[in-house]
Design a protein around this motif. Structure first.
Motif, PDB file in Angstrom:
ATOM      1  N   PRO A   1       0.798  -1.223   0.000  1.00 20.35           N
ATOM      2  CA  PRO A   1       0.000   0.000   0.000  1.00 20.35           C
ATOM      3  C   PRO A   1       0.837   1.284   0.000  1.00 20.35           C
ATOM      4  O   PRO A   1       0.300   2.361  -0.204  1.00 20.35           O
ATOM      5  CB  PRO A   1      -0.805  -0.106   1.303  1.00 20.35           C
ATOM      6  N   GLY A   2       2.135   1.185   0.241  1.00 22.02           N
ATOM      7  CA  GLY A   2       2.981   2.379   0.317  1.00 22.02           C
ATOM      8  C   GLY A   2       3.813   2.350   1.588  1.00 22.02           C
ATOM      9  O   GLY A   2       3.422   1.734   2.573  1.00 22.02           O
ATOM     10  N   THR A   3       4.967   3.045   1.562  1.00 24.87           N
ATOM     11  CA  THR A   3       5.868   3.002   2.708  1.00 24.87           C
ATOM     12  C   THR A   3       5.198   3.508   3.983  1.00 24.87           C
ATOM     13  O   THR A   3       5.305   2.897   5.042  1.00 24.87           O
ATOM     14  CB  THR A   3       7.121   3.845   2.406  1.00 24.87           C
ATOM     15  N   GLY A   4       4.488   4.647   3.879  1.00 23.05           N
ATOM     16  CA  GLY A   4       3.860   5.239   5.061  1.00 23.05           C
ATOM     17  C   GLY A   4       2.830   4.320   5.683  1.00 23.05           C
ATOM     18  O   GLY A   4       2.818   4.104   6.896  1.00 23.05           O
ATOM     19  N   ASP A   5       1.965   3.749   4.832  1.00 24.02           N
ATOM     20  CA  ASP A   5       0.947   2.819   5.330  1.00 24.02           C
ATOM     21  C   ASP A   5       1.600   1.590   5.939  1.00 24.02           C
ATOM     22  O   ASP A   5       1.133   1.058   6.949  1.00 24.02           O
ATOM     23  CB  ASP A   5       0.011   2.389   4.194  1.00 24.02           C
ATOM     24  N   GLY A   6       2.676   1.145   5.304  1.00 26.88           N
ATOM     25  CA  GLY A   6       3.388  -0.024   5.805  1.00 26.88           C
ATOM     26  C   GLY A   6       3.901   0.209   7.218  1.00 26.88           C
ATOM     27  O   GLY A   6       3.731  -0.635   8.101  1.00 26.88           O
TER      28      GLY A   6
END
Lengths: 351, 328
Positions: free
Chosen positions: A91-96
């Motif tokens: 889902p993306g680095t931030g969401d991860g």
């Protein structure tokens, strides 16, 4: 009829309420049991176990850039350890990091290092992480292969051509005064300028700003972003098509993608230490200035108690770093950097 | 002779033509003919779009479908590095169980609500308010239902929806989509019940049947084909939704398990679904394995189309069955 009906409703209500109560009670029990069940065999912490007889599950989330590496490692790993259930999401680095710091994901894929706010988040939830650098992703700056007037650009040129102060600059030469003001002596050709790049949602866009534009923009009190008037595209193919169709084009995409394209000239980039060609070696060694490292973050405590996570990361440290990274189009680390990553993993270096 | 003097030749010829064409009805209804042509054009455009779409995906996925159909049906989502391992079984598994959840939860609840609203509830401000809200709910963007599902099923009751997957399971997805299609089921079932001729019901009451008997033996059998059509259309909608599934945690990269489609045991594990598989693969345009993903995405679209078509065939068959039953 009427009184009977309302009586029925009351009875129905009682039954529903009773069921709800029982269900919630059972639910509570379930919760307790299950969380016990899911605790992997915490006693088996000996590092001698072979991959083949390990069971358990590994949940990975995070950057969609790193996702292909983790997926390929999972695919290869499933052949040697069929009992392990690896799930990978991008889902993306931030969401991860959000999932990782909440304890929901065992491993977080990241196309940048962890931010301070995310660190605090992790610490608040008692999540200790092991940072492992696994690959390098270079960003290629390119122009049409017919554009012979220029071979090398520096960060000042790129800021003058693409940065926030270049709005409505439509020839290369028109950017020269600003580039010169920033200390560049590149002679920019008097040709039309059309810029093609990824859109704001892209990790490559963020990386380009961070690596190339941010410092100069901060010094000059500008927003760290690109000019708004360029051809933004989510699809790298369309960016390449733009470059291929336009003599005065300038653009940037991930290195692996640009390297195989025809009619596209990769520009050398001067990050302060002279013009450097973009190729696998210069990117791996860090000589080529526009490159970023890709990481996985492992939850140390979960790794300690879950043999499946250990086996997966062990596998990542060998097959992953050696073959998977280059097979999905990224640049593998140098042997020295690989050794350092493996060291961090073997010593379970926190932070 | 007298006529010849009153009307000149031109006028009488015109009258003759008009009378002749009026008898043969040719050329009179010009507006009608034009309207018919317009309608035909709109139908043609619709069909053309459909044909182009189907041609495009079948052509794109042809190689995959003809050379390794079985492997593709049994394969799993992955990095594309091993084209022979890539496939849709996990996606089909998710979509199939979503369909089951919709059938088990949305249909009885929706049809039940429709029967109550049509046959039992008093028509007052309150019931009108409820109906208005149901209609509004049918128009709420699906992503909002995704948020609802995330809150209710993923974060609210993970011990039921997925003890090992933090609630990010096919169960949560199925429940979310059941909630999503519920208003549509209610509305279509209501319309079908409303179409029952009042004479039928009045006749039933007239011979002394109770309300229950009237609904059971007259209204429901008469409305059954219409209810079925509506519910199965809503099922197709549920199967095609991707946005809410992303929120309830459909997996995009890799799934460790690849259960058989009828294996109930995995409905509380991590999942993916056909629309997710398709969006994910079509987005792989700038990766090194683009040449593997793009044809596979086309093939996956064909598989999903066939899947929905099969569902619709079942619906048409059931509809015929109920229609025949109604007539006899």
């Amino acid at each position: 009829m009427k009184p009977f009906k309302s009586k029925l409703l009351v009875r129905l209500g009682i039954v529903v309420a009773a069921i709800a109560l029982v269900a919630s009670a059972c639910g509570g029990e379930d919760d307790g049991n299950d969380s016990n069940d899911t605790q992997p065999v915490a006693t088996a912490t000996t590092p001698t176990e072979t991959s083949t007889d390990v069971t358990g599950s590994v949940n990975i989330s995070g950057s969609s850039t790193v996702e292909p590496i983790s997926v390929l490692v999972a695919e290869l790993f499933s052949d040697v350890a069929p009992g392990v259930n690896v799930n990978v999401d991008g889902p993306g680095t931030g969401d991860g990091f959000r999932l990782f710091c909440a304890g929901d994901a065992d491993i977080s894929d990241a196309s940048r290092t962890i931010r301070d706010a995310e660190k605090e988040d992790c610490e608040a939830n008692g999540v200790n992480w092991i940072e492992l650098r696994v690959a390098i992703d270079g960003i290629a700056v390119m122009t049409n292969s017919g554009n012979t007037a220029i071979d090398c650009v520096n960060f000042a040129d790129l800021y003058a051509l693409i940065g926030p102060e270049s709005t409505s600059v439509n020839t290369w030469a028109a950017a020269a005064p600003l580039a010169a003001e920033l200390g560049s002596n590149t002679s920019l050709p008097d040709a039309g300028l059309d810029i093609y790049g990824p859109g704001e949602e892209s990790g490559t866009f963020d990386s380009f700003i961070e690596l190339v534009l941010e410092d100069t923009a901060d010094e000059r009190g500008q927003d760290a972003t690109t000019r708004p008037d360029y051809n933004a595209n989510a699809d790298d193919n369309l960016i390449l098509q733009g470059i291929q169709s336009d003599q005065g084009s300038l653009g940037w995409v991930g290195f692996a993608f640009a390297a195989n394209a025809s009619d596209v000239k990769l520009l050398e980039v001067d990050g302060g230490d002279g013009c450097t060609e973009a190729n696998a070696d210069t990117i791996a060694s860090g000589e080529y200035p526009i490159s970023r490292s890709l990481y996985i973050y492992v939850n140390a405590d979960k790794a300690a108690e879950n043999p499946a996570i250990r086996a997966y990361v062990d596998y990542y440290m060998t097959q992953g770093l050696d073959t998977a990274v280059s097979r999905v189009g990224y640049v593998a680390l140098t042997e020295q950097s690989k050794a350092q990553t493996r060291n961090n993993w073997n010593n379970r270096t926190i932070g | 002779m007298a006529f010849g003097k009153v009307l000149d030749d031109k006028t009488s010829a015109r009258i003759q033509r008009t009378v002749a064409s009026s008898i043969s009805r040719k050329g009179v209804d010009k507006k009608g003919t034009a309207f018919q042509m317009v309608l035909l054009t709109t139908l043609f455009i619709t069909m053309l779009i459909l044909v182009v779409l189907i041609f495009d995906v079948v052509q794109g996925g042809w190689e995959v479908l003809t050379t390794r159909l079985w492997g593709f049906m049994r394969g799993e989502i992955g990095s594309g590095t091993f084209p022979e391992r890539l496939g849709v079984q996990q996606g089909l598994y998710g979509s199939f169980w979503i369909a089951v959840f919709v059938a088990v939860f949305a249909f009885p609840i929706g049809i039940g609500s429709a029967i109550y609203l049509e046959e039992y509830s008093r028509k007052n401000k309150f019931s009108r308010f409820i109906e208005l809200n149901i209609r509004n709910l049918a128009g709420v963007p699906s992503i909002v239902y995704g948020l609802l599902g995330l809150f209710l099923f993923v974060e609210g009751i993970p011990f039921l929806t997925g003890p090992n997957s933090n609630g990010r399971s096919a169960t949560s997805a199925g429940l979310t989509l059941a909630v999503l299609v519920l208003p549509i089921v209610i509305i279509t079932a209501q319309e079908a019940l409303r179409a029952v001729p009042s004479g039928l019901k009045e006749g039933s009451y007239g011979v002394g049947a109770t309300r229950w008997e009237t609904i059971r033996y007259q209204s429901l059998p008469y409305a059954a084909p219409g209810i079925l059509t509506g519910t199965l259309l809503s099922m197709s909608r549920a199967i095609g939704e991707a946005a809410p599934l992303i929120l309830v945690g459909a997996t995009t990269g890799f799934l460790g398990s690849n259960p058989n489609i009828l294996d109930v045991g995995s409905v509380r594990e991590r999942f993916t679904a056909m629309p997710i598989v398709i969006t994910e693969w079509t987005q792989k345009t700038n990766t090194v394995n683009e040449d593997v993903f793009i044809p596979s995405a086309a093939a996956a679209i064909v598989v999903l189309l066939v899947f929905v078509l099969l569902l619709n065939i079942v619906a048409i068959y059931l509809r015929h069955y109920f229609e025949k039953k109604r007539e006899s």
